[in-house]
Scaffold this motif. Structure first.
Motif, short mmCIF file in Angstrom:
data_model
loop_
_atom_site.label_atom_id
_atom_site.label_comp_id
_atom_site.label_asym_id
_atom_site.label_seq_id
_atom_site.Cartn_x
_atom_site.Cartn_y
_atom_site.Cartn_z
N SER A 132 0.83 -1.21 0.00
CA SER A 132 0.00 0.00 0.00
C SER A 132 0.87 1.26 0.00
CB SER A 132 -0.90 0.01 1.24
OG SER A 132 -0.12 0.23 2.41
N PHE A 133 0.24 2.37 -0.40
CA PHE A 133 0.96 3.65 -0.38
C PHE A 133 1.38 4.00 1.04
CE2 PHE A 133 -1.23 4.68 -4.51
CZ PHE A 133 -0.05 4.75 -5.25
N GLY A 134 0.64 3.52 2.05
CA GLY A 134 1.02 3.77 3.43
C GLY A 134 2.39 3.20 3.74
N GLN B 111 -2.27 5.51 12.52
CA GLN B 111 -2.31 6.89 12.96
C GLN B 111 -2.25 6.98 14.49
OE1 GLN B 111 -5.44 9.23 11.10
NE2 GLN B 111 -5.37 7.93 9.29
N ARG B 112 -2.88 6.02 15.15
CA ARG B 112 -2.87 6.01 16.61
C ARG B 112 -1.49 5.61 17.15
NH1 ARG B 112 -8.01 4.94 19.07
NH2 ARG B 112 -9.24 6.83 18.77
N GLN B 113 -0.75 4.79 16.42
CA GLN B 113 0.50 4.23 16.92
C GLN B 113 1.74 5.01 16.52
OE1 GLN B 113 0.42 0.33 15.20
NE2 GLN B 113 -1.21 -0.43 16.55
N ILE B 114 1.65 5.81 15.48
CA ILE B 114 2.86 6.36 14.89
C ILE B 114 3.62 7.28 15.83
CG2 ILE B 114 1.71 8.33 13.79
CD1 ILE B 114 3.64 7.84 11.41
N HIS C 214 -4.85 16.04 8.67
CA HIS C 214 -6.27 16.37 8.56
C HIS C 214 -7.11 15.28 9.23
CE1 HIS C 214 -4.81 19.01 5.24
NE2 HIS C 214 -5.80 19.77 5.68
N SER C 215 -6.51 14.50 10.08
CA SER C 215 -7.19 13.35 10.67
C SER C 215 -7.58 13.62 12.12
CB SER C 215 -6.27 12.12 10.62
OG SER C 215 -6.77 11.10 11.44
N ILE D 100 1.20 13.88 7.64
CA ILE D 100 1.76 12.66 8.23
C ILE D 100 0.76 11.52 8.22
CG2 ILE D 100 1.09 13.26 10.60
CD1 ILE D 100 3.73 12.01 11.53
N ASP D 101 -0.54 11.84 8.16
CA ASP D 101 -1.57 10.80 8.16
C ASP D 101 -1.88 10.26 6.77
OD1 ASP D 101 -2.49 13.47 7.75
OD2 ASP D 101 -4.55 12.75 7.86
N LEU D 102 -1.22 10.78 5.74
CA LEU D 102 -1.54 10.40 4.37
C LEU D 102 -1.36 8.91 4.14
CD1 LEU D 102 -2.43 11.85 1.74
CD2 LEU D 102 -0.02 11.90 1.08
N HIS D 103 -2.41 8.25 3.66
CA HIS D 103 -2.42 6.82 3.32
C HIS D 103 -2.30 5.89 4.52
CE1 HIS D 103 -2.12 8.12 -0.78
NE2 HIS D 103 -0.90 8.56 -0.66
#
Length: 218
Positions: free
Chosen positions: A49-51, A97-100, A118-119, A88-91
């Motif tokens: 994935s892009f993530g 997002q919660r763990q990063i 934007h998250s 930073i939340d992209l993909h």
């Protein structure tokens, strides 16, 4: 470096799960490039994935710059720096997002990260940090350095706060029902068709989940 990247990538965790194969001759079917061991076996990084791809890209960039800037350090990843990350939340999956934040802090303990997002998940994870809201007003931007947020807010409360400026957490179709009901209730007199429609809307609203305990609903 590989250990750091593996630990930051969800479901990878260990450096041994990242394989770097040397260039293969043209026309060869041999593996070439970066492969990641997943539940489906070894998969080329370009097919993930892009993530995964974007995280690997900027983590490698940070690591490379730290090694370059601190060539004599026994642990370049532990050296101080300031890193700017746009979106930073992209993909990223919601769990990522919660763990990063926790994972970045563990592997880059002396880096100050300044990131945009934007998250609502990211906002919720950083409520105890130096949080700022940037809004566009005409031809200039306004920065609110101390938005009124609480660490125990739910996601729907964050989304409908000044952080995001969304009026309601309901989907557009449900919002339309609320607006239609409000218009009907404001009328001094309603005809039979309008009364029937109001009753229909009330019936639909009774089916909506509230997320409250049964006693609260009562």
């Amino acid at each position: 470096m590989l250990a750091m990247i593996a630990a930051l990538l969800p479901e990878v965790e260990q450096a041994g799960n990242i394989k770097i194969h040397p260039p293969a001759p043209l026309g060869s079917k041999e593996k070439s490039g970066v492969y990641v061991h997943t539940l489906d076996g070894e998969v080329p990084l370009r097919q993930l994935s892009f993530g995964y791809q974007t995280m690997v890209a900027w983590l490698m960039d940070i690591g490379w710059r730290l090694f370059k800037h601190y060539p004599d350090s026994p642990n370049p990843l532990g050296e101080p720096a300031i890193v700017l990350i746009d979106e930073i939340d992209l993909h990223l999956h919601p769990k990522w997002q919660r763990q990063i934040r926790e994972r970045l802090t563990a592997h880059f303990p002396n880096i100050q990260f300044i990131a945009t997002a934007h998250s609502p998940l990211m906002a919720q994870a950083f409520l105890d940090a130096n949080l700022a809201v940037v809004t566009r007003k005409g031809d200039h931007s306004i920065i609110e350095n101390d938005p009124s947020v609480l660490a125990n807010w739910r996601l729907d409360e964050i989304v409908t706060s000044e952080l995001f400026g969304i009026k309601t957490a309901w989907p557009p179709a449900i919002n339309s029902l609320f607006e239609e009901k409000d218009l009907l209730l404001r009328k001094n007199a309603r005809n039979p068709t309008e009364e029937a429609r109001l009753s229909e809307i009330n019936s639909e609203m009774l089916k909506l989940p509230t997320g409250l305990e049964q006693e609260d609903q009562e």
